[in-house]
Design a protein around this motif. Structure first.
Motif, PDB file in Angstrom:
ATOM      1  N   LEU A   1       0.816  -1.216   0.000  1.00 19.18           N
ATOM      2  CA  LEU A   1       0.000   0.000   0.000  1.00 19.18           C
ATOM      3  C   LEU A   1       0.852   1.269   0.000  1.00 19.18           C
ATOM      4  CD1 LEU A   1      -2.764   1.345   0.119  1.00 19.18           C
ATOM      5  CD2 LEU A   1      -2.684   1.111   2.628  1.00 19.18           C
ATOM      6  N   PRO A   2       1.913   1.364   0.803  1.00 15.53           N
ATOM      7  CA  PRO A   2       2.748   2.576   0.742  1.00 15.53           C
ATOM      8  C   PRO A   2       3.337   2.826  -0.648  1.00 15.53           C
ATOM      9  CG  PRO A   2       3.216   1.351   2.740  1.00 15.53           C
ATOM     10  CD  PRO A   2       2.335   0.479   1.902  1.00 15.53           C
ATOM     11  N   ILE A   3       3.727   1.756  -1.360  1.00 16.00           N
ATOM     12  CA  ILE A   3       4.280   1.937  -2.699  1.00 16.00           C
ATOM     13  C   ILE A   3       3.215   2.495  -3.639  1.00 16.00           C
ATOM     14  CG2 ILE A   3       5.366   0.789  -4.649  1.00 16.00           C
ATOM     15  CD1 ILE A   3       7.108   0.979  -2.168  1.00 16.00           C
ATOM     16  N   LEU A   4       1.981   2.004  -3.537  1.00 12.57           N
ATOM     17  CA  LEU A   4       0.899   2.520  -4.375  1.00 12.57           C
ATOM     18  C   LEU A   4       0.619   3.987  -4.070  1.00 12.57           C
ATOM     19  CD1 LEU A   4      -1.612  -0.499  -4.365  1.00 12.57           C
ATOM     20  CD2 LEU A   4      -0.060   0.222  -6.189  1.00 12.57           C
ATOM     21  N   LEU A   5       0.602   4.336  -2.783  1.00 11.57           N
ATOM     22  CA  LEU A   5       0.380   5.738  -2.412  1.00 11.57           C
ATOM     23  C   LEU A   5       1.490   6.626  -2.952  1.00 11.57           C
ATOM     24  CD1 LEU A   5      -0.899   5.460   1.282  1.00 11.57           C
ATOM     25  CD2 LEU A   5      -2.206   6.024  -0.776  1.00 11.57           C
ATOM     26  N   LEU A   6       2.726   6.144  -2.883  1.00 11.25           N
ATOM     27  CA  LEU A   6       3.844   6.931  -3.402  1.00 11.25           C
ATOM     28  C   LEU A   6       3.722   7.106  -4.919  1.00 11.25           C
ATOM     29  CD1 LEU A   6       6.481   8.376  -2.824  1.00 11.25           C
ATOM     30  CD2 LEU A   6       7.671   6.189  -3.089  1.00 11.25           C
ATOM     31  N   ALA A   7       3.298   6.060  -5.626  1.00  9.97           N
ATOM     32  CA  ALA A   7       3.126   6.176  -7.078  1.00  9.97           C
ATOM     33  C   ALA A   7       2.036   7.181  -7.409  1.00  9.97           C
ATOM     34  CB  ALA A   7       2.793   4.798  -7.659  1.00  9.97           C
ATOM     35  N   VAL A   8       0.936   7.151  -6.660  1.00 12.95           N
ATOM     36  CA  VAL A   8      -0.142   8.130  -6.888  1.00 12.95           C
ATOM     37  C   VAL A   8       0.360   9.545  -6.620  1.00 12.95           C
ATOM     38  CG1 VAL A   8      -2.407   8.901  -6.085  1.00 12.95           C
ATOM     39  CG2 VAL A   8      -1.972   6.468  -6.434  1.00 12.95           C
ATOM     40  N   ALA A   9       1.174   9.713  -5.572  1.00  7.75           N
ATOM     41  CA  ALA A   9       1.714  11.036  -5.252  1.00  7.75           C
ATOM     42  C   ALA A   9       2.607  11.556  -6.380  1.00  7.75           C
ATOM     43  CB  ALA A   9       2.498  10.979  -3.941  1.00  7.75           C
ATOM     44  N   VAL A  10       3.403  10.676  -6.949  1.00 11.31           N
ATOM     45  CA  VAL A  10       4.272  11.096  -8.048  1.00 11.31           C
ATOM     46  C   VAL A  10       3.439  11.521  -9.252  1.00 11.31           C
ATOM     47  CG1 VAL A  10       6.019  10.315  -9.681  1.00 11.31           C
ATOM     48  CG2 VAL A  10       6.222   9.722  -7.269  1.00 11.31           C
ATOM     49  N   LEU A  11       2.362  10.786  -9.532  1.00 11.59           N
ATOM     50  CA  LEU A  11       1.496  11.145 -10.654  1.00 11.59           C
ATOM     51  C   LEU A  11       0.793  12.478 -10.418  1.00 11.59           C
ATOM     52  CD1 LEU A  11      -0.103   7.672 -11.513  1.00 11.59           C
ATOM     53  CD2 LEU A  11       1.708   8.881 -12.747  1.00 11.59           C
ATOM     54  N   LEU A  12       0.419  12.747  -9.181  1.00  9.28           N
ATOM     55  CA  LEU A  12      -0.270  13.996  -8.858  1.00  9.28           C
ATOM     56  C   LEU A  12       0.656  15.201  -8.793  1.00  9.28           C
ATOM     57  CD1 LEU A  12      -2.765  12.842  -6.072  1.00  9.28           C
ATOM     58  CD2 LEU A  12      -3.308  13.475  -8.429  1.00  9.28           C
TER      59      LEU A  12
ATOM     60  N   GLY B   1       2.436  16.613 -10.883  1.00  8.16           N
ATOM     61  CA  GLY B   1       2.454  17.498 -12.042  1.00  8.16           C
ATOM     62  C   GLY B   1       1.398  18.578 -11.971  1.00  8.16           C
ATOM     63  N   ARG B   2       0.133  18.168 -11.724  1.00  8.05           N
ATOM     64  CA  ARG B   2      -0.973  19.127 -11.735  1.00  8.05           C
ATOM     65  C   ARG B   2      -1.445  19.506 -10.339  1.00  8.05           C
ATOM     66  NH1 ARG B   2      -5.055  17.633 -16.754  1.00  8.05           N
ATOM     67  NH2 ARG B   2      -3.473  17.767 -18.406  1.00  8.05           N
ATOM     68  N   ARG B   3      -1.287  18.606  -9.368  1.00  5.85           N
ATOM     69  CA  ARG B   3      -1.709  18.890  -7.996  1.00  5.85           C
ATOM     70  C   ARG B   3      -0.570  18.573  -7.030  1.00  5.85           C
ATOM     71  NH1 ARG B   3      -7.001  20.011  -7.523  1.00  5.85           N
ATOM     72  NH2 ARG B   3      -8.360  19.504  -9.302  1.00  5.85           N
ATOM     73  N   PRO B   4       0.455  19.418  -7.029  1.00  2.11           N
ATOM     74  CA  PRO B   4       1.605  19.129  -6.158  1.00  2.11           C
ATOM     75  C   PRO B   4       1.262  19.190  -4.678  1.00  2.11           C
ATOM     76  CG  PRO B   4       1.814  21.297  -7.167  1.00  2.11           C
ATOM     77  CD  PRO B   4       0.656  20.644  -7.829  1.00  2.11           C
ATOM     78  N   GLY B   5       0.246  19.988  -4.301  1.00  4.99           N
ATOM     79  CA  GLY B   5      -0.151  20.038  -2.898  1.00  4.99           C
ATOM     80  C   GLY B   5      -0.696  18.712  -2.417  1.00  4.99           C
ATOM     81  N   ALA B   6      -1.555  18.074  -3.227  1.00  6.34           N
ATOM     82  CA  ALA B   6      -2.086  16.752  -2.857  1.00  6.34           C
ATOM     83  C   ALA B   6      -0.974  15.715  -2.789  1.00  6.34           C
ATOM     84  CB  ALA B   6      -3.155  16.335  -3.868  1.00  6.34           C
ATOM     85  N   ALA B   7       0.004  15.824  -3.700  1.00 11.84           N
ATOM     86  CA  ALA B   7       1.132  14.884  -3.663  1.00 11.84           C
ATOM     87  C   ALA B   7       1.917  15.015  -2.369  1.00 11.84           C
ATOM     88  CB  ALA B   7       2.035  15.128  -4.869  1.00 11.84           C
ATOM     89  N   VAL B   8       2.123  16.235  -1.914  1.00 14.40           N
ATOM     90  CA  VAL B   8       2.838  16.444  -0.645  1.00 14.40           C
ATOM     91  C   VAL B   8       2.039  15.854   0.517  1.00 14.40           C
ATOM     92  CG1 VAL B   8       3.645  18.205   0.960  1.00 14.40           C
ATOM     93  CG2 VAL B   8       4.124  18.435  -1.470  1.00 14.40           C
ATOM     94  N   PHE B   9       0.722  15.998   0.508  1.00 14.39           N
ATOM     95  CA  PHE B   9      -0.112  15.425   1.564  1.00 14.39           C
ATOM     96  C   PHE B   9       0.036  13.910   1.613  1.00 14.39           C
ATOM     97  CE2 PHE B   9      -2.427  17.861   4.383  1.00 14.39           C
ATOM     98  CZ  PHE B   9      -2.867  19.054   3.819  1.00 14.39           C
ATOM     99  N   LEU B  10       0.017  13.265   0.446  1.00 12.29           N
ATOM    100  CA  LEU B  10       0.163  11.801   0.430  1.00 12.29           C
ATOM    101  C   LEU B  10       1.532  11.374   0.950  1.00 12.29           C
ATOM    102  CD1 LEU B  10      -1.558  10.807  -2.940  1.00 12.29           C
ATOM    103  CD2 LEU B  10      -2.409  10.484  -0.602  1.00 12.29           C
ATOM    104  N   ALA B  11       2.595  12.082   0.504  1.00 14.28           N
ATOM    105  CA  ALA B  11       3.935  11.728   1.000  1.00 14.28           C
ATOM    106  C   ALA B  11       4.039  11.955   2.500  1.00 14.28           C
ATOM    107  CB  ALA B  11       4.984  12.544   0.259  1.00 14.28           C
ATOM    108  N   ASN B  12       3.405  12.988   3.004  1.00 14.43           N
ATOM    109  CA  ASN B  12       3.434  13.235   4.452  1.00 14.43           C
ATOM    110  C   ASN B  12       2.663  12.152   5.201  1.00 14.43           C
ATOM    111  OD1 ASN B  12       3.979  15.307   6.708  1.00 14.43           O
ATOM    112  ND2 ASN B  12       1.786  14.874   6.898  1.00 14.43           N
ATOM    113  N   ALA B  13       1.591  11.637   4.564  1.00 10.32           N
ATOM    114  CA  ALA B  13       0.864  10.536   5.201  1.00 10.32           C
ATOM    115  C   ALA B  13       1.749   9.305   5.334  1.00 10.32           C
ATOM    116  CB  ALA B  13      -0.390  10.222   4.388  1.00 10.32           C
ATOM    117  N   LEU B  14       2.586   9.045   4.328  1.00 12.23           N
ATOM    118  CA  LEU B  14       3.523   7.918   4.433  1.00 12.23           C
ATOM    119  C   LEU B  14       4.526   8.143   5.559  1.00 12.23           C
ATOM    120  CD1 LEU B  14       4.224   7.236   0.646  1.00 12.23           C
ATOM    121  CD2 LEU B  14       2.721   5.949   2.191  1.00 12.23           C
ATOM    122  N   CYS B  15       4.980   9.380   5.709  1.00 16.08           N
ATOM    123  CA  CYS B  15       5.897   9.673   6.819  1.00 16.08           C
ATOM    124  C   CYS B  15       5.186   9.534   8.163  1.00 16.08           C
ATOM    125  CB  CYS B  15       6.472  11.068   6.670  1.00 16.08           C
ATOM    126  SG  CYS B  15       7.572  11.268   5.258  1.00 16.08           S
TER     127      CYS B  15
END
Length: 514
Positions: free
Chosen positions: A2-13, A15-29
């Motif tokens: 699951l963490p790998i999938l979340l990280l992949a989604v964050a990387v995809l986001l 480009g257009r939604r960098p704020g959401a990507a940061v939120f997902l990476a922070n959730a992993l932390c």
């Protein structure tokens, strides 16, 4: 997985939604804060990278700062809910803010540098276009100068030729067939003058420049040619002649020439009086015609008197207005005692100014003097380039000030909020460390005073709940000490129990490993 999938989604986001990507990476932390061995995990590197992209891909300041503040709030709330140990709190207040703020500032710097380079190229292209516009304006101005000189010089000569032809037409010695030819010649010349005026009107779509060269001719020579052509001229010069000035001499020459041309065209046979008066600081030129020809024959007065300055016949006077304005002088034209007066005052030491555009609805028979402010003339001369450059400069300065403030304000705010608590935690963690060698030297049964030199400055104030609940000898009080000074890892705890002043028990409580 699951963490790998979340990280992949964050990387995809990112480009257009960098704020959401940061939120997902922070959730992993934040998942690392739920561990029992250590709060650190490898996802903090992904958090730093996505935070850098947030700064590089977001132009505004408010949204990224809200994202970063929200991430930190979630991390602190999670530590509070989990009742995390001190090491977890220290990690949350030092490593995670650094992984969020510092890369974001680096991304903002990267974005600002790219914008600066792109803006520099855009400004260079704009300046190149402005240079082309300035060159085109200079070309049009030169064309207007040529058109004005065509009217002033060629029109003057053609008017004199037409006057000579008219005088020849009235000669009593001329044969009838020759008289008809001369009349046709005079009409042809008049038509040529009209066509020249129309051509000049089309060409003169820009005001004349102030820097055309002075004529090699003189006023005296001009008046001499007019007298030789049959024009009745009376002229006088009053006052001491000032030091030669090409601008003033050229303007005086133009004034006299244009006034003579208009007099010979609209009042042939009239007497023209020319007066040039030199004062200490200015020169006054006055040209007035009588308006009444001595010979009232139809041919002599065939040209109806038109008012110079009306549409279609005032190109020369319009040029005079521009030239006089450039020199800081005033020009007056209009009817005077049955004739027509052209009067101008030219200062000797006034610096040339840019001539304003002549308004079509302007009354040309009123005293005419420079109008318009300096800033308006400057903007008109540069085609608006200076204000545009100033606006761009102010925009760049405001952006630079915002970035500069963010670079220092965001870390300063984070430091004010987190550093005191982090420093206090670091002090508690490092001043409660009992080295294993000292622990081994302690013997049960010794007094507290005997082992005091082996103890750190203070006991560890934040033992976990399971350590406090561990069985202890009845009637004793226990102190806890950390076995390691690591700030990011859990360490074994040493428990020393005292009964009164004597050490009665010591044991090791292993750190949680998961």
């Amino acid at each position: 997985m699951l963490p790998i999938l979340l990280l992949a989604v964050a990387v995809l986001l990112s480009g257009r939604r960098p704020g959401a990507a940061v939120f997902l990476a922070n959730a992993l932390c934040a998942l690392g804060l739920t561990g029992t061995a250590s709060p650190a995990n490898a996802y903090v590197l992904a958090l730093a990278g996505l935070s850098c992209l947030l700064g590089a891909r977001t132009a505004e300041d408010r949204t990224p700062l809200l994202v970063l503040a929200g991430c930190l709030a979630v991390d602190l709330a999670l530590c509070a809910v989990l009742r995390a140990p001190a090491v977890w709190w220290f990690y949350t207040m030092t490593v995670l803010p650094a992984a969020l703020l510092l890369p974001w500032l680096a991304g903002r710097y990267w974005r600002g540098r790219r914008e600066l380079v792109r803006g520099g190229w855009q400004l260079a292209r704009s300046l190149e276009e402005q240079q082309h516009l300035v060159a085109e304006r200079a070309r049009l101005t030169e064309r207007a100068d040529i058109a004005a000189d065509m009217h002033d010089s060629l029109g003057h000569v053609l008017s004199l030729v037409a006057l000579r032809a008219g005088a020849l037409e009235l000669s009593p010695t001329l044969a009838p067939e020759d008289r008809a030819d001369v009349a046709e010649l005079r009409r042809t010349i008049s038509d040529a003058v009209d066509q020249l005026r129309e051509t000049v009107t089309v060409l003169r779509d820009e005001p004349r420049s102030a820097g055309d060269p002075p004529a090699a001719d003189t006023v005296e020579a001009l008046l001499g040619r007019a007298v030789a052509s049959g024009v009745r001229v009376r002229w006088e010069r009053e006052g001491p002649v000032p030091p030669p000035s090409s601008l003033i001499e050229r303007a005086v020459y133009r004034l006299v020439r244009e006034a003579l041309t208009n007099a010979t065209k609209h009042a042939p046979g009239s007497t023209v009086r020319v007066t040039i008066t030199h004062d200490t600081d200015h020169t006054r030129v006055r040209v007035v015609d009588s308006g009444t020809p001595e010979d009232d024959s139809p041919d002599a007065g065939s040209a109806d008197r038109g008012l110079p300055g009306t549409a279609g016949s005032n190109s020369g006077l319009a040029g005079l207005r521009e030239r006089v304005t450039v020199l800081g002088g005033t020009l007056w034209t209009g009817p005077y005692e049955g004739g027509f007066l052209v009067s101008a005052t030219l200062p000797h030491h006034t610096a040339p100014q840019a001539a304003p555009r002549h308004r079509p609805d302007e009354d040309t028979f009123q005293p005419w003097s420079p109008r318009g402010t300096t800033s308006a003339r400057a903007e008109d001369a540069t085609g608006g380039a200076a204000p545009e450059a100033a606006r761009r400069l102010r925009h760049v300065q405001r952006s630079a000030r915002r970035r500069f403030a963010a670079v220092f304000a965001a870390p300063a705010l984070a430091a004010v909020v987190f550093l005191p608590a982090a420093a206090y935690l670091a002090h508690q963690l490092t001043t409660s460390v009992l080295p294993p060698s000292h622990y081994e030297e302690m013997r049960v049964g010794r007094s507290r005073a005997d082992v005091a030199h082996l103890l750190p400055p203070q006991p560890f104030p934040y033992p976990p709940d399971e350590a406090r609940a561990a069985p202890r000898p009845p009637g004793t009080s226990c102190d806890f000490y950390r076995s390691s000074g690591s700030l990011l890892d859990q360490a074994d705890l040493y428990r020393l129990c005292y009964s009164g002043p004597r050490l009665v028990a010591k044991d090791t409580l292993p750190a949680r490993t998961g």
